[in-house]
Design a protein around this motif. Sequence first.
Motif, PDB file in Angstrom:
ATOM      1  N   GLY A 135       3.287   8.920   0.687  1.00 42.44           N
ATOM      2  CA  GLY A 135       2.887   8.951  -0.707  1.00 42.44           C
ATOM      3  C   GLY A 135       3.635   7.908  -1.510  1.00 42.44           C
ATOM      4  N   SER A 136       3.108   7.598  -2.666  1.00 41.90           N
ATOM      5  CA  SER A 136       3.779   6.677  -3.577  1.00 41.90           C
ATOM      6  C   SER A 136       3.435   7.058  -5.005  1.00 41.90           C
ATOM      7  CB  SER A 136       3.349   5.228  -3.310  1.00 41.90           C
ATOM      8  OG  SER A 136       3.956   4.358  -4.249  1.00 41.90           O
ATOM      9  N   MET A 162      -0.318  15.084  -0.872  1.00 42.10           N
ATOM     10  CA  MET A 162       0.084  14.835   0.512  1.00 42.10           C
ATOM     11  C   MET A 162      -0.122  16.082   1.367  1.00 42.10           C
ATOM     12  SD  MET A 162       3.529  12.696  -0.454  1.00 42.10           S
ATOM     13  CE  MET A 162       4.169  12.436   1.209  1.00 42.10           C
ATOM     14  N   LEU A 163       0.196  17.251   0.819  1.00 40.46           N
ATOM     15  CA  LEU A 163      -0.040  18.508   1.527  1.00 40.46           C
ATOM     16  C   LEU A 163      -1.530  18.722   1.763  1.00 40.46           C
ATOM     17  CD1 LEU A 163       2.537  20.690  -0.391  1.00 40.46           C
ATOM     18  CD2 LEU A 163       2.528  20.389   2.088  1.00 40.46           C
ATOM     19  N   PHE A 190      -5.418   7.061  -6.051  1.00 41.64           N
ATOM     20  CA  PHE A 190      -5.746   6.193  -4.922  1.00 41.64           C
ATOM     21  C   PHE A 190      -5.471   6.936  -3.618  1.00 41.64           C
ATOM     22  CE2 PHE A 190      -4.617   3.229  -8.316  1.00 41.64           C
ATOM     23  CZ  PHE A 190      -5.696   2.362  -8.305  1.00 41.64           C
ATOM     24  N   LEU A 191      -6.299   6.665  -2.642  1.00 42.95           N
ATOM     25  CA  LEU A 191      -6.183   7.312  -1.336  1.00 42.95           C
ATOM     26  C   LEU A 191      -6.554   6.289  -0.274  1.00 42.95           C
ATOM     27  CD1 LEU A 191      -7.711  10.787  -0.499  1.00 42.95           C
ATOM     28  CD2 LEU A 191      -8.228   8.815   0.917  1.00 42.95           C
ATOM     29  N   ILE A 192      -5.763   6.223   0.784  1.00 39.93           N
ATOM     30  CA  ILE A 192      -6.049   5.303   1.882  1.00 39.93           C
ATOM     31  C   ILE A 192      -6.271   6.109   3.157  1.00 39.93           C
ATOM     32  CG2 ILE A 192      -5.111   3.473   3.351  1.00 39.93           C
ATOM     33  CD1 ILE A 192      -3.640   2.466   0.831  1.00 39.93           C
ATOM     34  N   ILE A 235      -3.996   8.866   5.135  1.00 38.99           N
ATOM     35  CA  ILE A 235      -2.618   8.546   5.500  1.00 38.99           C
ATOM     36  C   ILE A 235      -1.699   8.292   4.301  1.00 38.99           C
ATOM     37  CG2 ILE A 235      -3.190   7.691   7.793  1.00 38.99           C
ATOM     38  CD1 ILE A 235      -3.055   4.839   6.681  1.00 38.99           C
ATOM     39  N   ILE A 236      -2.235   7.795   3.184  1.00 35.14           N
ATOM     40  CA  ILE A 236      -1.396   7.469   2.027  1.00 35.14           C
ATOM     41  C   ILE A 236      -2.081   7.947   0.754  1.00 35.14           C
ATOM     42  CG2 ILE A 236      -0.119   5.669   0.801  1.00 35.14           C
ATOM     43  CD1 ILE A 236      -0.539   3.836   3.224  1.00 35.14           C
ATOM     44  N   LEU A 237      -1.328   8.632  -0.101  1.00 37.08           N
ATOM     45  CA  LEU A 237      -1.793   9.052  -1.418  1.00 37.08           C
ATOM     46  C   LEU A 237      -0.941   8.338  -2.461  1.00 37.08           C
ATOM     47  CD1 LEU A 237      -3.995  11.260  -1.031  1.00 37.08           C
ATOM     48  CD2 LEU A 237      -2.201  11.508   0.687  1.00 37.08           C
TER      49      LEU A 237
END
Length: 201
Positions: A156-157, A137-138, A100-102, A116-118
């Motif tokens: 990240g999560s 994230m990198l 998932f990626l936002i 912004i978020i992985l």
Amino acid sequence: MAYSNWTLGTVQKVFELETVPARGLFAETEPVAPSAALTKALEKKTPLAFAIGTEKAKSELIVADILVELCEHFDYRVSLFSGIDFNVDTENDLNGVCDFLISLSPDQFSMAAPVIILLEAKRDNLTEGLGQCVAEMLAAQRFNAEEGNDIPCIYGSITSGLNWLFLKLEDKKLSIDMAVYQLAQCEKILGILASMVKQTA
């Protein structure tokens, strides 16, 4: 090497990251109450996802619903992508598929910076996904910079659907939250995800 092949130790060494275990990194985050629709959906789907037990089931039946709720919370001013190729830097092995990626862009038809978020879904052991999530994230950090839409933090999560672990990357400083949030704390999970959007908006 794809994202899934990275370990935390390897990604720390190769990219010279300073890793900081952070206690209560998001402890002060204000909760966001889940909608009645999300609460009802999770009540129905969580037992099924638990019984099936696969990453795919937990992604489809739990994680996706929470992330759609996040998009609705921001009136779809953010976009959500699932299972997409995110090939940013193949020479440095920052390539592969993200669960998932936002993106802070509202464009839902094509991914645009800033990412912004992985999020990575794992069956059970969250720490096994640390290297993979950090590598993504990198990659997001580089992608945003190349697109001229650099932001100070990438989040990240790693989640099993039932448990959620959160991370923060600023330049080469990686903070890993020592707290693991459970699905029963859905309002806290939503609050943390919402704070990530607000802090990068």
